[in-house]
Scaffold this active site. Structure first.
Site, PDB file in Angstrom:
ATOM      1  N   GLU A  13       3.133   1.749   3.275  1.00  0.00           N
ATOM      2  CA  GLU A  13       4.540   1.454   3.564  1.00  0.00           C
ATOM      3  C   GLU A  13       5.223   1.050   2.266  1.00  0.00           C
ATOM      4  O   GLU A  13       4.697   0.231   1.521  1.00  0.00           O
ATOM      5  CB  GLU A  13       4.684   0.270   4.534  1.00  0.00           C
ATOM      6  CG  GLU A  13       4.163   0.509   5.917  1.00  0.00           C
ATOM      7  CD  GLU A  13       4.356  -0.714   6.835  1.00  0.00           C
ATOM      8  OE1 GLU A  13       5.136  -1.617   6.477  1.00  0.00           O
ATOM      9  OE2 GLU A  13       3.717  -0.746   7.890  1.00  0.00           O
ATOM     10  N   GLU A  66      -1.451  -3.881   8.747  1.00  0.00           N
ATOM     11  CA  GLU A  66      -1.340  -5.070   7.883  1.00  0.00           C
ATOM     12  C   GLU A  66      -2.256  -6.186   8.367  1.00  0.00           C
ATOM     13  O   GLU A  66      -1.828  -7.306   8.643  1.00  0.00           O
ATOM     14  CB  GLU A  66       0.125  -5.538   7.790  1.00  0.00           C
ATOM     15  CG  GLU A  66       1.009  -4.528   7.073  1.00  0.00           C
ATOM     16  CD  GLU A  66       2.404  -5.052   6.743  1.00  0.00           C
ATOM     17  OE1 GLU A  66       2.902  -5.920   7.480  1.00  0.00           O
ATOM     18  OE2 GLU A  66       2.982  -4.578   5.746  1.00  0.00           O
TER      19      GLU A  66
END
Ligand code: CA
Length: 657
Positions: free
Chosen positions: A291, A193
């Site tokens: 995710e 991320e």
């Protein structure tokens, strides 16, 4: 470490599998046919490639097992959890890797204490049942996400050149360990991320060096593996395009542009498909969801609060049920397969992370501290004082797992198999949509006769409801400004009505918050040097706009401000409006009400000093069918010296029925 030794000694069957894997190659436990007999409704995802990545992040499994967690298969028999995942269609295991998640005394930071040794262990077990490993390098000693990308302690004082070399060496060394252990590595992501920061670096000029270094190491050790870069917040317009453009500008060598997608925060699936497709086409990249997850229950099971539960201001498009969880996963997969260019996979986060015990917070906490099975232990405080240091504890996503609190798989786990074939069992009601109702004070509360059932196929269908409330209770509720929750029975499920008894305001733009005057109007405009809707929060009673007036000369403020209201139901009403101001001398200020042009009520008002608001209220206004009500304020000031000034705000016309 003792605990790992114990685990290996206890896992004789797994050991034998490793032995097989070393000689003949693993025998895949991932089925090539549909699993029969599931009660889960799953609409088939058409056009699904055989090699589509259906992943599960299972990073915390080892610390879970060390903490005493046992996993079972659908038959209720204790079984290696990686086998259970594979048997239900998961073909890839994702694992995070932190450089050094231990303090100076060797105590784990938690979150699975995921260093490379854990990844090797997990990788071996995944490989043994025919799944690939997806390695997730955070390039940090602990969690990296859009909120934090902390540099590993050992690299803290390095120049970017040194850090680039360290990244290359570290990633290469880790991958060699996986290679040596014969782990089937399918993909490696450099950074987790990374929304514009990585490993303590916050400029793309530096970040790209680290990504390049990691990518180079992957190419050298696992030339067949894909290199992924991973970002979050697809809902932020233009952000992904910006990242992809910079990666292209710096010629970063990668294959997969991956995104997190948490439906509570990350916008719609259509938007996700659109932004990922744009990057796939423009930069010729593969894309995927790295995710995603959804809650199967609002209940917490480990005495440590969850990210998602009841309440909260996040989007909740599916019920918190096993079926709702499966529907989200199915729809994310369908989006990546059928609505996204070059979509190659979806990974669930983290379906195996469940409670380590059922007794108490204290008992669980001891396990989280000892084995690292909570999201963070107190030992992470030194490295991450502001987050882990303050909020360390258990699992915040146990209600999003795909195993129940006792380690038994939820039916939703089968979605990974059933999406390939479809399993359109009989549709029934799975949950009820909540009802939110606003009712005017002192009016009869009308509860709906039906509520929407959310069906197992994700459709909506109205069903009759019986509310568990008496007429007397409703009458009592209607008499107070308050909020209530009323339960009901519908189709064997419990319905919830969130009732708000409020004062309706029949006026439009009652506090001038549109920034415009309309539908207010100035009548009998005698004089005022300034008379307009003003944008000044400090001078407003509420909101940021109000009506402003001012005049320099004596005796020069004279106007009426009013709003006609047609179409009111016959009944009794009350009206109020507020004013503040000063320097007025003699004044004639009053709120007034006209019915069909004839004054029927008046409330005298005054202005005094700054910020002292005066409210005029006219009650008992009788309106018959078809009559037009006009409410207003008359302001006449015989100002001295600098003349009069004032602010008018917050008019209200409410029923008294
Ligand atoms: Ca929890």
């Amino acid at each position: 470490m003792k605990t790992i030794e114990k685990l290996i000694a206890g896992g004789l069957a797994a050991m034998m599998l490793f032995a097989c894997a070393c000689t003949k190659g693993p025998e895949s436990a991932v089925p090539t046919e549909k699993i029969d007999g599931s009660s889960l409704y799953v609409k088939k995802v058409e056009n699904m490639p055989d090699d589509f990545i259906l992943g599960m992040d299972a990073s915390s499994v080892i610390t879970e097992e060390q903490s005493g967690v046992r996993y079972y298969n659908f038959a209720g028999v204790e079984q290696d959890v990686f086998r259970t995942l594979a048997e239900n269609g998961v073909n890839t295991i994702r694992v995070r890797v932190w450089n050094d998640p231990y303090d100076e005394d060797g105590r784990g930071f938690g979150g699975g204490n995921n260093d490379i040794d854990k990844a090797v262990e997990i990788g071996k077990r995944a490989t043994a049942v025919g799944m690939k490993l997806l390695v997730d390098f955070h390039l940090s000693d602990f969690w990296a996400d859009p909120g934090k990308q902390m540099v590993p302690r050992a690299w803290a004082n390095m120049s970017i050149e040194e850090k680039t070399n360290a990244t290359y060496d570290y990633v290469k060394d880790c991958l060699k360990k996986l290679k040596k252990a014969k782990v089937d590595v399918g993909m490696v992501q450099i950074g987790n991320e990374t929304n514009g920061s990585l490993c303590g670096e916050t400029t793309w000029f530096n970040i790209q060096y680290l990504m390049q270094a990691g990518s180079k190491a992957v190419r050298e050790v696992f030339p067949e593996a894909l290199v992924a870069l991973h970002f979050a917040n697809p809902e932020k317009a233009g952000s992904y395009e910006d990242y992809a453009k910079k990666l292209s500008y710096y010629s970063v060598d990668y294959d997969v542009f991956a995104s997190s997608y948490y439906p509570y925060w990350h916008g719609t699936l259509d938007n996700l498909a659109s932004v990922l497709s744009n990057i796939a086409k423009t930069y010729n990249k593969k894309v995927m969801v790295m995710e995603t997850s959804y809650a199967y229950t609002a209940e917490d099971s480990d005495f440590s609060g969850n990210t998602i539960g009841e309440g909260g201001t996040f989007a909740k498009d599916y019920p918190f049920s096993v079926q709702g969880q499966a529907n989200l996963v199915r729809n994310v997969i369908d989006t990546v397969v059928n609505k996204t260019e070059n979509g190659i996979g979806v990974v669930y986060w983290e379906g195996t992370w469940i409670t380590v015990g059922h007794e108490s917070f204290e008992a669980n906490s001891a396990l989280w501290q000892k084995y690292g099975s909570g999201w963070a232990s107190s030992y992470a405080s030194g490295y991450d004082p502001n987050d882990a240091g303050k909020y360390y504890g258990g699992c915040a996503v146990d209600n999003q797992a795909m195993f129940d609190p006792y380690g038994k798989p939820l039916e939703s786990l089968r979605v990974f198999n059933l999406v390939r074939y479809g399993n359109e069992v009989e549709v029934k009601a799975d949950a009820l949509e909540d009802v939110t109702l606003f009712s005017n004070i002192n009016s009869r509360i009308e509860l709906p006769e039906t509520v929407n059932a959310i069906m197992t196929d994700d459709s909506r269908q109205p069903v009759p409801v019986t509310w568990n409330v008496t007429d007397a209770e409703l009458e009592n509720m209607a008499s107070k400004l308050s909020s209530y929750e009323i339960a009901g029975d519908a189709d064997g499920l419990t319905a919830h009505c969130f009732l708000n008894v409020i004062e309706f305001n029949f006026l439009e733009n009652p506090g001038f918050e549109s920034g415009e005057l309309s539908p207010w109007r100035i009548t009998e405009y005698g004089r005022a040097d300034e008379l307009y809707v003003e944008d000044k929060i400090t001078d407003s009673k509420t909101g940021q706009f109000h009506m402003h007036f001012w005049s320099a000369a004596k005796n020069s403020v004279d106007f009426r401000l009013e709003q006609p209201v047609a179409g009111l139901e016959a009944g009794t009403y009350k009206y109020s409006i507020s004013i503040m101001g000063g320097d007025a001398g003699d004044t004639e200020i009053y709120a007034y009400v006209l019915v069909d042009g004839v004054e029927v009520g008046r409330a005298e008002m005054e202005i005094t000093v700054y910020n002292e608001w005066h409210t005029g209220t006219v009650t008992g206004i009788e309106v018959a069918e078809g009559q037009t009500l006009t409410v207003g304020i008359c302001v006449k000031c015989a100002g001295e010296g600098n003349g009069a000034w004032g602010k008018i705000d917050d008019a209200m016309l409410n029923s008294m029925n």
